[in-house]
Design an enzyme around this catalytic site. Structure first.
Site, PDB file in Angstrom:
ATOM      1  N   HIS A   1       1.824  16.877   1.665  1.00 55.49           N
ATOM      2  CA  HIS A   1       2.797  16.227   2.417  1.00 55.49           C
ATOM      3  C   HIS A   1       4.247  15.862   1.768  1.00 55.49           C
ATOM      4  O   HIS A   1       4.032  15.722   0.545  1.00 55.49           O
ATOM      5  CB  HIS A   1       2.204  14.679   2.745  1.00 55.49           C
TER       6      HIS A   1
ATOM      7  N   CYS B   1      -1.121   6.848   0.650  1.00 55.22           N
ATOM      8  CA  CYS B   1      -2.032   7.166   1.865  1.00 55.22           C
ATOM      9  C   CYS B   1      -3.085   6.249   2.084  1.00 55.22           C
ATOM     10  O   CYS B   1      -3.440   6.056   3.348  1.00 55.22           O
ATOM     11  CB  CYS B   1      -2.800   8.399   1.451  1.00 55.22           C
TER      12      CYS B   1
HETATM   13  C1  CIR Z   1      -6.052  15.341   4.129  1.00 58.59           C
HETATM   14  O1  CIR Z   1      -6.056  16.462   3.659  1.00 58.59           O
HETATM   15  O2  CIR Z   1      -5.552  14.962   5.167  1.00 58.59           O
HETATM   16  C2  CIR Z   1      -6.667  14.141   3.281  1.00 58.59           C
HETATM   17  N1  CIR Z   1      -7.836  14.702   2.623  1.00 58.59           N
HETATM   18  C3  CIR Z   1      -5.879  13.507   2.320  1.00 58.59           C
HETATM   19  C4  CIR Z   1      -4.519  12.936   3.110  1.00 58.59           C
HETATM   20  C5  CIR Z   1      -3.375  12.291   2.276  1.00 58.59           C
HETATM   21  N2  CIR Z   1      -2.559  11.289   2.943  1.00 58.59           N
HETATM   22  C6  CIR Z   1      -1.226  11.308   2.421  1.00 58.59           C
HETATM   23  O3  CIR Z   1      -0.865  11.872   1.424  1.00 58.59           O
HETATM   24  N3  CIR Z   1      -0.714  10.503   3.148  1.00 58.59           N
END
Ligand code: CIR
Length: 270
Positions: free
Chosen positions: A168, A255
């Protein structure tokens, strides 16, 4: 001076679920330890609460292994919440699940209907603009749909690129105050932070770039001493939080929460 991008009255979190061991990850470095994850998550929530914010702690959702990473499901502005449309197929349903919660906290809730995709982790809200990084999870159509909504609310949206192989946009940056951004060199080198003051992560500590400024503190992943020292030297009140388990799933500080100060709470007089 406004502090709407760093100071918040509310946060929403979601408890990690047992299914978290099936969470998405770019590289498999082993299953996260749920007990340790819960411990880190609890410490994170305590720091949010210590600033005086109201923290809504949502229950775990076993159907969605990555649902602890609630930031990706919505964008919370002062005037409205916008339900995202995650680009990861296993995460699409997380957005619908967060909608009623935000409807109870906001008078205005918009929904990204598609066909495009967009995840909250690709969105950095600063005092002057909303930066959205296109990524493997956020496409041009998703950005365009968000743009139409936020421009009506009076925001400026700037579309930028997330570096290749970075999950991201905010994996590689965080807002520290109205004009200061913590960022990796690879992201800053794209030129997207022109006009901001950038504090670079130390070499080898790129994984510390995903921090959050929340009221007067900075929540920062433990284990990155040089970057932590840089922030302390700049006068930031840094609170380190264990992130070893979330990191196995490419997650960091931002997140794990939605952070906001709704301008008009539903039912409020006036
Ligand atoms: C994913 O790959 O979507 C999750 N394992 C991690 C999401 C992390 N979110 C973020 O950086 N906002």
């Amino acid at each position: 001076m406004s502090q709407r991008s760093t100071h918040f009255t509310h946060a929403v979190t979601r408890q990690p679920c047992n299914a978290i061991i099936d969470g998405l990850r770019a590289v498999d470095t082993g299953a996260p330890d749920l007990a340790a994850f819960r411990h880190h998550h609890g410490a994170y929530i305590e720091v949010l609460k210590s600033t005086g914010a109201v923290v809504t702690e949502l229950p775990a959702m076993e159907a969605f292994p990555d649902s602890v990473f609630i930031e990706d499901a919505a964008l919370c502005l002062q005037e409205a919440a916008i339900i995202m449309r995650p680009g990861a197929a296993t995460r699409l349903g997380e957005a619908a699940a967060v909608r009623p919660v935000l409807e109870s906290l906001y008078n205005q809730v918009f929904v990204i209907d598609g066909p495009g995709f967009i995840e909250g982790g690709d969105i950095l809200v600063t005092e002057s603009e909303i930066l959205v990084g296109r990524s493997a999870r956020t496409d041009a159509a998703g950005v365009a749909e968000l743009r139409a909504i936020v421009e009506k609310l009076g925001y400026r949206l700037r579309e930028v690129e997330t570096p290749p192989d970075v999950l991201h946009f905010k994996t590689d940056c965080s807002l520290l105050d109205g004009q200061t951004i913590l960022a990796t060199d690879r992201l800053a080198a794209t030129g997207c932070f022109e006009g901001y003051r950038v504090i670079p992560t130390a070499e080898g500590e790129e994984a510390s770039a995903n921090a959050i400024r929340f009221n007067d503190v900075v929540l920062f992943a433990a284990g990155f001493p040089q970057t932590e020292q840089r922030l302390r030297a700049e006068g930031f009140d840094v609170r380190t939080i264990g992130n070893s388990e979330a990191a196995k799933l490419d997650g960091g500080m931002s997140c794990l929460s939605l952070r906001f100060s709704p301008a008009d709470l539903p039912g409020a007089a006036g």
